[in-house]
Enzyme design. Structure first.
Site, PDB file in Angstrom:
ATOM      1  N   ARG A   1      19.716 -25.985  20.587  1.00 26.95           N
ATOM      2  CA  ARG A   1      18.698 -24.979  20.877  1.00 26.95           C
ATOM      3  C   ARG A   1      17.565 -25.132  19.867  1.00 26.95           C
ATOM      4  NH1 ARG A   1      22.233 -19.594  20.997  1.00 26.95           N
ATOM      5  NH2 ARG A   1      20.419 -18.845  19.851  1.00 26.95           N
TER       6      ARG A   1
ATOM      7  N   ARG B   1      15.571 -17.000  11.047  1.00 27.11           N
ATOM      8  CA  ARG B   1      16.362 -16.000  11.787  1.00 27.11           C
ATOM      9  C   ARG B   1      17.224 -15.186  10.832  1.00 27.11           C
ATOM     10  NH1 ARG B   1      19.502 -19.491  15.873  1.00 27.11           N
ATOM     11  NH2 ARG B   1      20.336 -17.560  16.680  1.00 27.11           N
TER      12      ARG B   1
ATOM     13  N   ARG C   1      19.364  -4.817  17.686  1.00 30.72           N
ATOM     14  CA  ARG C   1      18.989  -5.618  16.521  1.00 30.72           C
ATOM     15  C   ARG C   1      17.930  -4.937  15.671  1.00 30.72           C
ATOM     16  NH1 ARG C   1      20.458 -11.007  19.098  1.00 30.72           N
ATOM     17  NH2 ARG C   1      20.213 -12.583  17.510  1.00 30.72           N
TER      18      ARG C   1
ATOM     19  N   LYS D   1      29.604 -14.257  16.868  1.00 28.28           N
ATOM     20  CA  LYS D   1      29.576 -13.156  17.840  1.00 28.28           C
ATOM     21  C   LYS D   1      29.987 -13.631  19.233  1.00 28.28           C
ATOM     22  CE  LYS D   1      25.251 -11.827  17.625  1.00 28.28           C
ATOM     23  NZ  LYS D   1      24.485 -12.574  16.666  1.00 28.28           N
TER      24      LYS D   1
ATOM     25  N   ARG E   1      25.653 -26.554  15.898  1.00 30.06           N
ATOM     26  CA  ARG E   1      25.922 -25.906  17.178  1.00 30.06           C
ATOM     27  C   ARG E   1      25.220 -26.644  18.321  1.00 30.06           C
ATOM     28  NH1 ARG E   1      25.420 -19.453  17.648  1.00 30.06           N
ATOM     29  NH2 ARG E   1      23.199 -19.698  17.986  1.00 30.06           N
TER      30      ARG E   1
HETATM   31  P1  AMP Z   1      21.247 -14.847  20.011  1.00 32.45           P
HETATM   32  O1  AMP Z   1      21.840 -15.808  20.986  1.00 32.45           O
HETATM   33  O2  AMP Z   1      21.926 -13.493  20.041  1.00 32.45           O
HETATM   34  O3  AMP Z   1      21.152 -15.407  18.618  1.00 32.45           O
HETATM   35  O4  AMP Z   1      19.736 -14.579  20.496  1.00 32.45           O
HETATM   36  C1  AMP Z   1      18.806 -15.629  20.601  1.00 32.45           C
HETATM   37  C2  AMP Z   1      17.385 -15.089  20.510  1.00 32.45           C
HETATM   38  O5  AMP Z   1      17.147 -14.158  21.575  1.00 32.45           O
HETATM   39  C3  AMP Z   1      17.075 -14.312  19.239  1.00 32.45           C
HETATM   40  O6  AMP Z   1      16.727 -15.156  18.142  1.00 32.45           O
HETATM   41  C4  AMP Z   1      15.882 -13.462  19.712  1.00 32.45           C
HETATM   42  O7  AMP Z   1      14.701 -14.243  19.815  1.00 32.45           O
HETATM   43  C5  AMP Z   1      16.307 -13.085  21.122  1.00 32.45           C
HETATM   44  N1  AMP Z   1      17.093 -11.843  21.148  1.00 32.45           N
HETATM   45  C6  AMP Z   1      18.409 -11.684  21.518  1.00 32.45           C
HETATM   46  N2  AMP Z   1      18.787 -10.405  21.426  1.00 32.45           N
HETATM   47  C7  AMP Z   1      17.697  -9.721  20.976  1.00 32.45           C
HETATM   48  C8  AMP Z   1      17.453  -8.349  20.656  1.00 32.45           C
HETATM   49  N3  AMP Z   1      18.412  -7.416  20.773  1.00 32.45           N
HETATM   50  N4  AMP Z   1      16.209  -8.016  20.225  1.00 32.45           N
HETATM   51  C9  AMP Z   1      15.229  -8.939  20.109  1.00 32.45           C
HETATM   52  N5  AMP Z   1      15.390 -10.239  20.378  1.00 32.45           N
HETATM   53  C10 AMP Z   1      16.611 -10.629  20.809  1.00 32.45           C
END
Ligand code: AMP
Length: 214
Positions: A155, A166, A88, A13, A127
């Site tokens: 991370r 996840r 999400r 993404k 990553r």
């Molecule tokens: P990402 O970089 O998009 O994988 O997001 C990293 C983390 O941020 C996720 O594993 C969630 O803990 C949190 N997060 C990001 N976007 C959302 C969302 N729309 N709803 C809930 N948690 C989110």
């Protein structure tokens, strides 16, 4: 153009989002990136969100919805945007519909990036993220340039056990959105395997058609 991408963690993404922004001039709004900035800067939101992010759990809807509402009010997102990582959950999608109804047209397209699970796990565990800029590299597929000046780190939520968790959360909470947006006629599937350029080529085919018809 107003679009969002639905894809499991590691599907690309963020990387494809950058390319979309360059070519279509669509500013990117990444909730994961924003949350990590809040976390690093120790803001009240960052402190509340931290425990969820580190465990790979979703941050509660209420916090996310308030954050996205504040962002979407900004002038730079009035002509269009690319949401990365939002919505999400069904609840977030319904709230997004309400916010967009207030501000103008709804989404033009929901891209679903399709990548098999074993590829996702490989990508995520390789990553590394730049501590200074937040830029994401992949030590196997997209390594940093030689002599990259900043420190890279893994991370907490890119460690194997959390990655698997996840993915489960994606299946349970986020996948139902594919149905939600299919009913609205907005979903376009894109095969997310192959080189970054191959995947972007497929995305371009979809987005060019949408742009022509709007
Ligand atoms: P990402 O970089 O998009 O994988 O997001 C990293 C983390 O941020 C996720 O594993 C969630 O803990 C949190 N997060 C990001 N976007 C959302 C969302 N729309 N709803 C809930 N948690 C989110």
């Amino acid at each position: 153009m107003r679009l969002t991408m639905l894809a499991p963690p590691g599907a690309g993404k963020g990387t494809q989002g950058e390319k979309i922004r360059e070519v279509y001039d669509t500013p990117e709004l990444s909730t994961g990136y924003l949350l990590r900035m809040h976390k690093n800067n120790r803001t009240p939101l960052g402190l509340k969100a931290e425990k969820y992010i580190d465990k790979g759990e979703l941050v509660p809807d209420e916090l996310m919805i308030n954050m996205i509402k504040d962002q979407l009010k900004k002038p730079e997102y009035q002509k269009g945007f690319l949401l990365d990582g939002f919505p999400r959950t069904i609840n977030q999608a319904e709230e997004l519909d309400l916010v967009l109804e207030e501000h103008g047209p709804n989404l033009d397209v929901v891209l679903v990036l399709d990548v098999p699970k074993d590829v996702l796990v490989k990508r995520l565990t390789a990553r590394r993220t730049c501590r200074k800029t937040g830029k994401v590299f992949n030590m196997e597929f997209n390594p940093p340039p030689p002599n990259y000046p900043h420190e890279l780190y893994q991370r907490e939520d890119d460690k194997m056990e959390t990655v698997l968790y996840r993915m489960k959360i994606f299946d349970n909470r986020t996948k139902p959105l594919i149905d939600y947006y299919t009913k609205k006629g907005l979903v376009r599937f894109v095969k997310g395997t192959g080189s970054l350029d191959e995947v972007f080529g497929r995305i371009r085919e979809v987005l060019d058609k949408i742009r022509e018809s709007s």
